[in-house]
Design a protein around this motif. Structure first.
Motif, PDB file in Angstrom:
ATOM      1  N   THR A  33       0.815  -1.222   0.000  1.00 11.93           N
ATOM      2  CA  THR A  33       0.000   0.000   0.000  1.00 11.93           C
ATOM      3  C   THR A  33       0.849   1.273   0.000  1.00 11.93           C
ATOM      4  N   THR A  34       2.173   1.138   0.110  1.00 14.22           N
ATOM      5  CA  THR A  34       3.046   2.320   0.127  1.00 14.22           C
ATOM      6  C   THR A  34       3.520   2.711  -1.263  1.00 14.22           C
ATOM      7  N   SER A  35       3.258   1.910  -2.279  1.00  9.80           N
ATOM      8  CA  SER A  35       3.711   2.212  -3.636  1.00  9.80           C
ATOM      9  C   SER A  35       2.531   2.535  -4.536  1.00  9.80           C
ATOM     10  N   SER A  36       2.837   3.076  -5.745  1.00 10.53           N
ATOM     11  CA  SER A  36       1.796   3.474  -6.681  1.00 10.53           C
ATOM     12  C   SER A  36       2.158   2.982  -8.064  1.00 10.53           C
ATOM     13  N   THR A  37       1.139   2.828  -8.883  1.00 17.43           N
ATOM     14  CA  THR A  37       1.379   2.412 -10.267  1.00 17.43           C
ATOM     15  C   THR A  37       1.568   3.621 -11.179  1.00 17.43           C
ATOM     16  N   SER A  38       1.495   4.840 -10.642  1.00 15.27           N
ATOM     17  CA  SER A  38       1.747   6.054 -11.413  1.00 15.27           C
ATOM     18  C   SER A  38       2.700   6.948 -10.631  1.00 15.27           C
ATOM     19  N   ILE A  39       3.321   7.863 -11.355  1.00 18.75           N
ATOM     20  CA  ILE A  39       4.291   8.754 -10.716  1.00 18.75           C
ATOM     21  C   ILE A  39       4.025  10.183 -11.167  1.00 18.75           C
ATOM     22  N   THR A  40       4.203  11.136 -10.248  1.00 15.92           N
ATOM     23  CA  THR A  40       3.981  12.545 -10.547  1.00 15.92           C
ATOM     24  C   THR A  40       5.161  13.359 -10.056  1.00 15.92           C
ATOM     25  N   LEU A  41       5.772  14.085 -10.977  1.00 18.09           N
ATOM     26  CA  LEU A  41       6.907  14.944 -10.656  1.00 18.09           C
ATOM     27  C   LEU A  41       6.415  16.374 -10.484  1.00 18.09           C
ATOM     28  N   SER A  42       6.918  17.069  -9.466  1.00 15.12           N
ATOM     29  CA  SER A  42       6.523  18.461  -9.231  1.00 15.12           C
ATOM     30  C   SER A  42       7.694  19.256  -8.682  1.00 15.12           C
ATOM     31  N   ILE A  43       7.570  20.575  -8.773  1.00 14.62           N
ATOM     32  CA  ILE A  43       8.566  21.474  -8.191  1.00 14.62           C
ATOM     33  C   ILE A  43       8.141  21.772  -6.761  1.00 14.62           C
ATOM     34  N   ASN A  48      16.121  29.813  -5.495  1.00 11.58           N
ATOM     35  CA  ASN A  48      16.406  31.058  -6.209  1.00 11.58           C
ATOM     36  C   ASN A  48      16.150  30.790  -7.683  1.00 11.58           C
ATOM     37  N   ASP A  49      16.476  31.746  -8.561  1.00 15.46           N
ATOM     38  CA  ASP A  49      16.089  31.587  -9.963  1.00 15.46           C
ATOM     39  C   ASP A  49      16.769  30.416 -10.650  1.00 15.46           C
ATOM     40  N   SER A  50      17.869  29.900 -10.081  1.00 17.35           N
ATOM     41  CA  SER A  50      18.589  28.797 -10.717  1.00 17.35           C
ATOM     42  C   SER A  50      18.741  27.576  -9.814  1.00 17.35           C
ATOM     43  N   THR A  51      18.028  27.536  -8.694  1.00 20.89           N
ATOM     44  CA  THR A  51      18.093  26.400  -7.768  1.00 20.89           C
ATOM     45  C   THR A  51      16.689  26.022  -7.340  1.00 20.89           C
ATOM     46  N   ILE A  52      16.294  24.780  -7.617  1.00 22.53           N
ATOM     47  CA  ILE A  52      14.959  24.307  -7.261  1.00 22.53           C
ATOM     48  C   ILE A  52      15.052  22.904  -6.669  1.00 22.53           C
ATOM     49  N   THR A  53      14.011  22.521  -5.920  1.00 19.06           N
ATOM     50  CA  THR A  53      13.903  21.163  -5.404  1.00 19.06           C
ATOM     51  C   THR A  53      12.730  20.469  -6.078  1.00 19.06           C
ATOM     52  N   LEU A  54      13.009  19.289  -6.633  1.00 18.81           N
ATOM     53  CA  LEU A  54      11.989  18.474  -7.286  1.00 18.81           C
ATOM     54  C   LEU A  54      11.593  17.338  -6.365  1.00 18.81           C
ATOM     55  N   SER A  96      13.948   7.197  -2.123  1.00 21.31           N
ATOM     56  CA  SER A  96      14.594   8.434  -2.581  1.00 21.31           C
ATOM     57  C   SER A  96      13.617   9.184  -3.471  1.00 21.31           C
ATOM     58  N   LEU A  97      13.068  10.263  -2.951  1.00 24.40           N
ATOM     59  CA  LEU A  97      11.915  10.898  -3.612  1.00 24.40           C
ATOM     60  C   LEU A  97      12.106  12.396  -3.853  1.00 24.40           C
ATOM     61  N   SER A  98      13.344  12.888  -3.831  1.00 22.02           N
ATOM     62  CA  SER A  98      13.563  14.317  -4.094  1.00 22.02           C
ATOM     63  C   SER A  98      14.963  14.551  -4.641  1.00 22.02           C
ATOM     64  N   PHE A  99      15.125  15.724  -5.259  1.00 19.08           N
ATOM     65  CA  PHE A  99      16.427  16.095  -5.826  1.00 19.08           C
ATOM     66  C   PHE A  99      16.494  17.611  -5.875  1.00 19.08           C
ATOM     67  N   THR A 100      17.621  18.178  -5.494  1.00 20.42           N
ATOM     68  CA  THR A 100      17.843  19.615  -5.564  1.00 20.42           C
ATOM     69  C   THR A 100      18.763  19.928  -6.740  1.00 20.42           C
ATOM     70  N   VAL A 129       7.876  17.858 -15.696  1.00 18.76           N
ATOM     71  CA  VAL A 129       7.486  19.193 -15.266  1.00 18.76           C
ATOM     72  C   VAL A 129       8.475  20.180 -15.876  1.00 18.76           C
ATOM     73  N   THR A 130       8.007  21.392 -16.215  1.00 18.10           N
ATOM     74  CA  THR A 130       8.855  22.402 -16.821  1.00 18.10           C
ATOM     75  C   THR A 130       9.027  23.586 -15.882  1.00 18.10           C
ATOM     76  N   TYR A 131      10.271  23.991 -15.710  1.00 20.83           N
ATOM     77  CA  TYR A 131      10.577  25.177 -14.912  1.00 20.83           C
ATOM     78  C   TYR A 131      10.923  26.321 -15.859  1.00 20.83           C
ATOM     79  N   HIS A 132      10.241  27.445 -15.680  1.00 23.34           N
ATOM     80  CA  HIS A 132      10.492  28.625 -16.507  1.00 23.34           C
ATOM     81  C   HIS A 132      11.490  29.509 -15.763  1.00 23.34           C
ATOM     82  N   ARG A 133      12.731  29.435 -16.183  1.00 27.17           N
ATOM     83  CA  ARG A 133      13.763  30.189 -15.491  1.00 27.17           C
ATOM     84  C   ARG A 133      13.734  31.650 -15.926  1.00 27.17           C
TER      85      ARG A 133
END
Length: 440
Positions: A33-43, A48-54, A96-100, A129-133
């Motif tokens: 029940t902790t896993s999913s058959t789909s995945i969603t990436l978000s910001i 700052n304008d050139s550093t984000i966490t996904l 492991s569910l994030s990346f900077t 997902v698209t980031y508009h820098r």
């Protein structure tokens, strides 16, 4: 005796079958029940304008192999824009569910994609997902540019898509983009109530839209009539509009209309053909030329208009196709004595007399600008990243200014040549462009 043997065999078979049944093993599998058959990436966070966490959700599962995070962007490298695809990192731990992102490329739109892969290389699920820098390259669709030198703003107009993009060209800053919702003709800036504050946009359904330049909002409109309006020119409270209206006597020779901007009433009508590119010759009260769009061979005409908007004369050219003409490539000399047109750089006098072509055989240009003295023509090369400085009237190329990208449009602001360059020059597609400046 036989009966006893048969009984013994039967008992042995029964015992054997009972042993096999007792050795059968049954397993009950509980779902993860902790896993999913789909995945969603978000910001998750913009640091700052050139550093984000996904971040993304856990998929896991018994066949989980890894997450793979990839990045795609378009950056300027070695004189052109290049598409770059990079695998940023793989994660073997399902938790492991994030990346900077700390090494973001200098690009306006950066697409990130995470893949959840199983032990079967044929199967993976993914999300993007698209980031508009901000503060990188500006993108726009344009086929024409109307510069407002006083306010250091240029209006980049895509006639085909109906998009208008206002850009601070002095600081290379995007101001605003709007879509008029219709195909546009050649547009113009004008003054109303004493200030340079209106942008006139002719549309393919017979209207002339009047936009406020400060806000790029519709403030008024005039119904010119006809299925399309080719161009508009503004001067001293007068609007000169090339339409395709045949309601006056049913002929095209009334398709050019002169309006009073304040009352929006027609002051006069003239013309030879419909749907043309109008240009007011500088330092004249008032001399207009027009070049046809939908006629072969291309035709050229000259009109004189009185200060109160009444047509005085109209003069056709005497060549009718003998020399190059283009409504899409047209610039005037600052003193109004000549104009230059077409990819070949054909120069005509204000009286419609052809002089010569400025382009050498095999070369072509996309736009022209002329210095105040009228002795240097700046020509935007169609095939190379350069602007040629051509001596007038000799036609000698004095030198060439190298540009980062292909030059599309030119205009002069004081002692600077402003050159709009783009990787590709199309009217409907968004492309990154540069504002390149050269001291004159």
């Amino acid at each position: 005796m036989n009966r006893v043997i048969y009984c013994a065999i039967a008992v042995a078979l029964f015992i054997s079958s009972c042993k096999k049944e007792t050795q059968t093993e049954y397993r009950i599998v509980h779902p993860d029940t902790t896993s999913s058959t789909s995945i969603t990436l978000s910001i998750e966070k913009v640091i700052n304008d050139s550093t984000i966490t996904l971040k993304w959700n856990k998929t896991g599962g018994p066949r989980f192999k890894q997450y793979m995070l990839a990045r795609m962007s378009t950056t300027f490298q070695n004189g052109s824009f290049i598409n770059n695809y990079t695998t940023l990192k793989t994660f073997s731990n399902p938790d492991s569910l994030s990346f900077t992102e700390k090494s973001m490329p200098f690009a306006p739109d950066i697409q990130y994609t995470v893949y959840s892969q199983t032990d079967s290389v044929q199967y993976s699920i993914y999300s993007s997902v698209t980031y508009h820098r901000p503060n990188t390259y500006i993108t726009a669709a344009f086929s024409d540019i109307v510069p407002d030198i006083q306010h250091k703003v240029m209006y980049m107009i895509s006639r085909e898509s109906g998009t208008v993009t206002a850009v601070d060209y002095a600081n290379y800053k995007l101001i605003k983009t709007v879509n008029v919702g219709n195909v546009l003709g050649y547009s113009a800036l004008g003054s109303y109530n004493g200030t340079n504050n209106e942008l006139y946009l002719p549309t393919a359904d017979g209207w002339l839209y009047i936009y406020d330049t400060a806000t790029l909002t519709l403030k008024d409109k005039i119904y010119v009539q006809g299925p399309e309006v080719g161009s508009v020119v503004a001067a001293d409270g007068l609007l000169f509009v090339s339409s395709s209206d045949m309601s006056y006597d049913g002929f095209y020779d009334n398709a050019v209309k002169i309006y009073d901007r304040k009352t929006k009433k027609v002051l006069g009508i003239t013309g030879v053909w419909d749907y043309t590119r109008l240009m007011l010759l500088p330092n004249s009260k008032y001399k207009l030329i027009d070049i046809t769009f939908n006629l072969a061979p291309t035709d050229l005409n000259l009109y004189t208009i009185s200060a109160d908007g009444k047509p005085l004369t109209k003069t056709p050219d005497s060549y009718h196709g003998d020399h190059a003409l283009s409504g899409n490539i047209l610039s005037a000399f600052p003193d109004g004595s000549h104009f230059i047109t077409a990819a070949s750089g054909a120069v005509y006098t204000k009286d419609l007399l052809y002089e010569k072509d400025m382009a050498r055989p095999g070369s072509a240009y996309t736009d022209f600008a002329v210095n105040n003295a009228g002795n240097i023509i700046y020509a935007a090369s169609a095939n190379t990243a350069q602007v040629d400085l051509i001596s007038y009237p000799s036609g000698t190329i004095l030198k060439s200014l190298k540009t980062k990208l292909y030059p599309a449009k030119l205009f002069i602001d004081g002692n600077q040549l402003i050159c709009i360059t783009a990787d590709r020059y199309h009217g409907t597609n968004n492309y990154a462009f540069f504002v390149e400046k050269f001291n004159l």
